[in-house]
Scaffold this motif. Structure first.
Motif, short mmCIF file in Angstrom:
data_model
loop_
_atom_site.label_atom_id
_atom_site.label_comp_id
_atom_site.label_asym_id
_atom_site.label_seq_id
_atom_site.Cartn_x
_atom_site.Cartn_y
_atom_site.Cartn_z
N UNK A 27 47.80 57.55 -59.79
CA UNK A 27 46.58 56.98 -59.22
C UNK A 27 46.49 57.28 -57.72
N UNK A 28 47.62 57.18 -57.02
CA UNK A 28 47.64 57.51 -55.59
C UNK A 28 47.30 58.97 -55.37
N UNK A 29 47.90 59.85 -56.15
CA UNK A 29 47.67 61.28 -55.98
C UNK A 29 46.22 61.65 -56.28
N UNK A 30 45.62 61.05 -57.30
CA UNK A 30 44.23 61.32 -57.63
C UNK A 30 43.32 60.87 -56.49
N UNK A 31 43.60 59.70 -55.93
CA UNK A 31 42.81 59.19 -54.81
C UNK A 31 42.89 60.12 -53.61
N UNK A 32 44.09 60.55 -53.28
CA UNK A 32 44.29 61.44 -52.13
C UNK A 32 43.59 62.77 -52.38
N UNK A 33 43.73 63.33 -53.56
CA UNK A 33 43.11 64.62 -53.88
C UNK A 33 41.59 64.55 -53.75
N UNK A 34 40.97 63.49 -54.27
CA UNK A 34 39.52 63.34 -54.15
C UNK A 34 39.10 63.26 -52.69
N UNK A 35 39.85 62.51 -51.89
CA UNK A 35 39.53 62.33 -50.48
C UNK A 35 39.65 63.63 -49.70
#
Length: 183
Positions: A27-35
């Motif tokens: 979930x953290x990695x997906x959030x960072x990638x989108x940002x």
């Protein structure tokens, strides 16, 4: 939790990413990638604050596959981004999280604070692989010897100064100078 935010440095909008302490989950990695992708769309420089011990390991295959998918999205987001990317290792940069966010292939400049640990493995994992003989030859408690050797590895092998000497980071900087160096 990963923290993503916009801020200003030297009068310019900047996208800040903080990995959060400990293992980084899907979930953290997906959030960072989108940002990072969003910031790249508008040519907003990305400043990554890295303090991660690597990817989180889950017991279920489905969740672990989700971590692998999110990790590939994270690496792709950073490698594809053409905006300026600066990484600051403020704690741990262990394994693939360092490569994804702060490695020379994915960051234009990478700095580390003194005491930062930059390594492909945690100290305990490195000693379990490379220090078996030292643990076996210790006269006392094996658990205490393992902890002592892991701390020695992190202080003498995986610290920011050695990372700079080996070209893994551009420089080791005083935390007070972080803003100046990032700008």
């Amino acid at each position: 939790h990963a923290v993503t935010a916009f801020g200003r440095l030297a009068g310019r909008t900047v996208a800040f990413v903080y990995t959060g302490k400990g293992d980084t989950c899907d979930k953290r990695m997906e959030k960072i990638a989108r940002f990072v992708r969003f910031a790249d769309c508008y040519n907003i420089p990305v400043v990554s604050l890295i303090d991660s011990t690597g990817f989180e390991i889950f017991k279920t295959v489905d969740r672990q596959m989700s971590v692998i998918k999110a990790a590939s999205q994270l690496v792709y987001a950073y490698s594809e981004a053409t905006t300026v990317k600066v990484a600051l290792v403020i704690g741990n940069a262990i394994g693939a999280m360092y490569v994804a966010m702060g490695g020379s292939a994915n960051a234009d400049a990478t700095y580390a604070w003194p005491g930062a640990c930059i390594s492909p493995l945690t100290g305990e994992a490195a000693i379990a692989i490379w220090g078996k003989d030292d643990i076996n030859n210790s006269k006392g408690d094996a658990v205490a010897a393992r902890k002592e050797l892991a701390a020695k590895y992190e202080a003498e092998v995986a610290d920011g100064v050695n990372a700079a000497a080996n070209g893994l980071v551009d420089d080791v900087i005083d935390p007070a100078d972080s803003r100046k160096m990032v700008v």
